[in-house]
Design a protein around this motif. Structure first.
Motif, PDB file in Angstrom:
ATOM      1  N   LYS A   1       0.834  -1.215   0.000  1.00  9.82           N
ATOM      2  CA  LYS A   1       0.000   0.000   0.000  1.00  9.82           C
ATOM      3  C   LYS A   1       0.865   1.260   0.000  1.00  9.82           C
ATOM      4  O   LYS A   1       0.602   2.212  -0.752  1.00  9.82           O
ATOM      5  CB  LYS A   1      -0.924   0.012   1.214  1.00  9.82           C
ATOM      6  N   ASP A   2       1.885   1.275   0.848  1.00  9.06           N
ATOM      7  CA  ASP A   2       2.749   2.454   0.944  1.00  9.06           C
ATOM      8  C   ASP A   2       3.515   2.707  -0.353  1.00  9.06           C
ATOM      9  O   ASP A   2       3.612   3.849  -0.812  1.00  9.06           O
ATOM     10  CB  ASP A   2       3.747   2.311   2.095  1.00  9.06           C
ATOM     11  N   GLN A   3       4.060   1.655  -0.937  1.00  7.33           N
ATOM     12  CA  GLN A   3       4.834   1.821  -2.167  1.00  7.33           C
ATOM     13  C   GLN A   3       3.938   2.253  -3.325  1.00  7.33           C
ATOM     14  O   GLN A   3       4.351   3.074  -4.152  1.00  7.33           O
ATOM     15  CB  GLN A   3       5.571   0.530  -2.509  1.00  7.33           C
ATOM     16  N   GLU A   4       2.720   1.742  -3.383  1.00 10.11           N
ATOM     17  CA  GLU A   4       1.775   2.183  -4.424  1.00 10.11           C
ATOM     18  C   GLU A   4       1.470   3.671  -4.274  1.00 10.11           C
ATOM     19  O   GLU A   4       1.460   4.418  -5.267  1.00 10.11           O
ATOM     20  CB  GLU A   4       0.489   1.365  -4.375  1.00 10.11           C
ATOM     21  N   ALA A   5       1.231   4.113  -3.042  1.00 10.50           N
ATOM     22  CA  ALA A   5       0.933   5.529  -2.799  1.00 10.50           C
ATOM     23  C   ALA A   5       2.140   6.402  -3.116  1.00 10.50           C
ATOM     24  O   ALA A   5       2.002   7.478  -3.722  1.00 10.50           O
ATOM     25  CB  ALA A   5       0.490   5.726  -1.350  1.00 10.50           C
ATOM     26  N   GLU A   6       3.324   5.946  -2.727  1.00  5.96           N
ATOM     27  CA  GLU A   6       4.536   6.723  -3.007  1.00  5.96           C
ATOM     28  C   GLU A   6       4.832   6.783  -4.495  1.00  5.96           C
ATOM     29  O   GLU A   6       5.290   7.808  -4.999  1.00  5.96           O
ATOM     30  CB  GLU A   6       5.723   6.148  -2.234  1.00  5.96           C
ATOM     31  N   LEU A   7       4.566   5.689  -5.210  1.00  5.78           N
ATOM     32  CA  LEU A   7       4.779   5.685  -6.649  1.00  5.78           C
ATOM     33  C   LEU A   7       3.848   6.697  -7.329  1.00  5.78           C
ATOM     34  O   LEU A   7       4.274   7.472  -8.186  1.00  5.78           O
ATOM     35  CB  LEU A   7       4.558   4.287  -7.226  1.00  5.78           C
ATOM     36  N   LYS A   8       2.606   6.703  -6.924  1.00  4.74           N
ATOM     37  CA  LYS A   8       1.641   7.657  -7.490  1.00  4.74           C
ATOM     38  C   LYS A   8       2.098   9.099  -7.231  1.00  4.74           C
ATOM     39  O   LYS A   8       2.096   9.935  -8.147  1.00  4.74           O
ATOM     40  CB  LYS A   8       0.264   7.415  -6.879  1.00  4.74           C
TER      41      LYS A   8
ATOM     42  N   ARG B   1       8.910   1.228  -8.450  1.00  2.00           N
ATOM     43  CA  ARG B   1       8.396   0.147  -9.304  1.00  2.00           C
ATOM     44  C   ARG B   1       9.108  -1.165  -8.990  1.00  2.00           C
ATOM     45  O   ARG B   1       8.475  -2.223  -8.921  1.00  2.00           O
ATOM     46  CB  ARG B   1       8.567   0.499 -10.786  1.00  2.00           C
ATOM     47  N   ASP B   2      10.428  -1.084  -8.788  1.00  2.00           N
ATOM     48  CA  ASP B   2      11.187  -2.287  -8.416  1.00  2.00           C
ATOM     49  C   ASP B   2      10.694  -2.847  -7.089  1.00  2.00           C
ATOM     50  O   ASP B   2      10.541  -4.058  -6.939  1.00  2.00           O
ATOM     51  CB  ASP B   2      12.683  -1.978  -8.324  1.00  2.00           C
ATOM     52  N   HIS B   3      10.453  -1.961  -6.123  1.00  2.00           N
ATOM     53  CA  HIS B   3       9.951  -2.407  -4.821  1.00  2.00           C
ATOM     54  C   HIS B   3       8.607  -3.122  -4.980  1.00  2.00           C
ATOM     55  O   HIS B   3       8.393  -4.192  -4.399  1.00  2.00           O
ATOM     56  CB  HIS B   3       9.772  -1.229  -3.872  1.00  2.00           C
ATOM     57  N   LEU B   4       7.717  -2.534  -5.767  1.00  2.00           N
ATOM     58  CA  LEU B   4       6.397  -3.146  -5.960  1.00  2.00           C
ATOM     59  C   LEU B   4       6.501  -4.512  -6.627  1.00  2.00           C
ATOM     60  O   LEU B   4       5.824  -5.463  -6.219  1.00  2.00           O
ATOM     61  CB  LEU B   4       5.491  -2.224  -6.774  1.00  2.00           C
TER      62      LEU B   4
END
Length: 120
Positions: free
Chosen positions: A70-77, A103-106
């Motif tokens: 969830k955090d990585q998706e929000a940070e990517l956005k 993107r790599d993290h996700l």
């Protein structure tokens, strides 16, 4: 240390390393721009840390990976938006660099989640 899965532990280390490096880069940019970064952790992050410290093993793995996703998706956005429309060129450049990292993290989170769920 609380994770039961070696991939979760390795990912946690990668996150720490990547964010330490990103934080150092952002501090330099902020200093060059005459900006001050906050030195206090957001309340939601402290709540997550408090929750995770009470868990271990597979329970920790699941909650950690779900929260990181969830955090990585929000940070990517947010990084994509900043890279595209940010007013400060230095911060736009930093955000552009972070897009690839996030993107790599996700991708890694999703891979680990699929392995962890299959193995349990």
């Amino acid at each position: 240390a609380k994770a039961s899965d070696a991939d979760v532990r390795a990912f946690g280390k990668q996150i720490v390393d990547d964010y330490a490096r990103a934080s150092d880069q952002l501090r330099v940019i902020a200093q060059q721009q005459g900006m001050t970064l906050p030195d206090v952790m957001p309340v939601k992050d402290q709540v997550t840390i408090d929750q995770l410290t009470k868990l271990s093993g597979t329970s920790f793995d699941k909650v950690y990976l779900d929260r990181m996703l969830k955090d990585q998706e929000a940070e990517l956005k947010a990084s994509r938006k900043q890279a595209a429309t940010g007013k400060n060129i230095s911060i736009r450049g930093f955000a552009s660099q972070m897009v690839a990292t996030l993107r790599d993290h996700l991708d890694r989170i999703r891979l680990i989640q699929s392995k962890v769920r299959v193995s349990r």
